[in-house]
Design an enzyme around this catalytic site. Structure first.
Site, mmCIF file in Angstrom:
data_model
loop_
_atom_site.group_PDB
_atom_site.id
_atom_site.type_symbol
_atom_site.label_atom_id
_atom_site.label_comp_id
_atom_site.label_asym_id
_atom_site.label_seq_id
_atom_site.Cartn_x
_atom_site.Cartn_y
_atom_site.Cartn_z
ATOM 1 N N VAL A 45 -41.132 -63.381 -75.262
ATOM 2 C CA VAL A 45 -41.123 -64.008 -73.863
ATOM 3 C C VAL A 45 -41.020 -65.464 -73.975
ATOM 4 O O VAL A 45 -42.027 -66.191 -74.787
ATOM 5 C CB VAL A 45 -42.397 -63.789 -73.114
ATOM 6 N N ILE A 46 -40.253 -66.390 -73.492
ATOM 7 C CA ILE A 46 -39.832 -67.565 -73.646
ATOM 8 C C ILE A 46 -39.982 -68.254 -72.384
ATOM 9 O O ILE A 46 -39.450 -67.803 -71.467
ATOM 10 C CB ILE A 46 -38.437 -67.727 -74.196
ATOM 11 N N ALA A 80 -38.698 -72.048 -66.193
ATOM 12 C CA ALA A 80 -39.171 -73.154 -65.122
ATOM 13 C C ALA A 80 -40.045 -72.547 -63.969
ATOM 14 O O ALA A 80 -40.685 -73.354 -63.337
ATOM 15 C CB ALA A 80 -37.828 -73.590 -64.317
ATOM 16 N N PHE A 114 -35.130 -57.090 -73.851
ATOM 17 C CA PHE A 114 -34.655 -58.505 -73.320
ATOM 18 C C PHE A 114 -34.878 -59.682 -74.588
ATOM 19 O O PHE A 114 -35.898 -59.192 -75.229
ATOM 20 C CB PHE A 114 -35.879 -58.724 -72.282
ATOM 21 N N HIS A 131 -43.604 -67.186 -64.042
ATOM 22 C CA HIS A 131 -43.303 -66.017 -64.282
ATOM 23 C C HIS A 131 -43.733 -65.682 -65.848
ATOM 24 O O HIS A 131 -44.492 -64.623 -66.219
ATOM 25 C CB HIS A 131 -41.974 -65.554 -64.225
ATOM 26 N N PHE A 145 -50.357 -56.591 -81.926
ATOM 27 C CA PHE A 145 -49.488 -57.443 -80.848
ATOM 28 C C PHE A 145 -48.535 -58.284 -81.516
ATOM 29 O O PHE A 145 -48.917 -59.440 -82.336
ATOM 30 C CB PHE A 145 -50.393 -58.425 -80.058
ATOM 31 N N ALA A 198 -40.643 -57.123 -71.937
ATOM 32 C CA ALA A 198 -42.128 -57.188 -72.471
ATOM 33 C C ALA A 198 -43.063 -56.644 -71.610
ATOM 34 O O ALA A 198 -43.911 -55.942 -72.207
ATOM 35 C CB ALA A 198 -42.374 -58.528 -72.892
#
Length: 154
Positions: free
Chosen positions: A81-82, A85, A22, A88, A113, A56
């Site tokens: 990871v972005i 809205a 992703f 999550h 990490f 992720a």
């Protein structure tokens, strides 16, 4: 007093890398940075294994499995990871961080990490090889250093 520090010599180390698919346009750059950092510090290409996972959230399970196999001196996790809205983002970031830490603590193998947790796509791009360097490269150096410091306690 004894002082223990790892060095950045990767000769003879076996490294596992878990990469989230992703946001692959970011994670592929993190992987390139990590591979470059490992090779430039002496880790041989045949001693690097890369496992791709869907996202992720799936990283910790595969990282734990790699670490528990005892085939690797260190495992690197890479993802992006972005923030969106919804909430999550918070759940994913927290679980990936906790899971990665748990994999290291339960296996005794360093699990690094290298997952970006950013508010914007621009921040992720900056950390994947532009303005803010490449966090994949930094994760690779952390893996080498941690693998070597752990060897001093063997």
């Amino acid at each position: 007093m004894n002082v223990y520090e790892g060095n950045l010599v990767g000769t003879g180390l076996k490294i596992g890398i878990v990469v989230a698919r992703f946001n692959e346009f970011i994670t592929s750059k993190l992987l390139s940075g990590a591979l470059d950092g490992l090779k430039r510090h002496g880790v041989e290409e045949q001693h690097i294994d890369v496992a791709w996972v869907p996202g992720a959230f799936e990283i910790p399970l595969v990282a734990k499995k790699m670490a528990e196999s005892k085939k690797y001196d260190a495992v690197i996790t890479l993802g992006a990871v972005i923030r969106g809205a919804t909430s999550h983002y918070d759940y994913v970031c927290n679980e990936v961080a906790k899971g990665t830490s748990h994999a290291a603590l339960s296996s005794g193998v360093p699990v690094i990490f290298g997952v970006l947790t950013t508010d914007t796509i621009e921040q992720a791009i900056e950390r994947a090889g532009t303005k803010a360097g490449n966090k994949g490269w930094e994760a690779a150096l952390s893996a080498i250093e941690m693998a070597n410091v752990m060897r001093t306690f063997s």
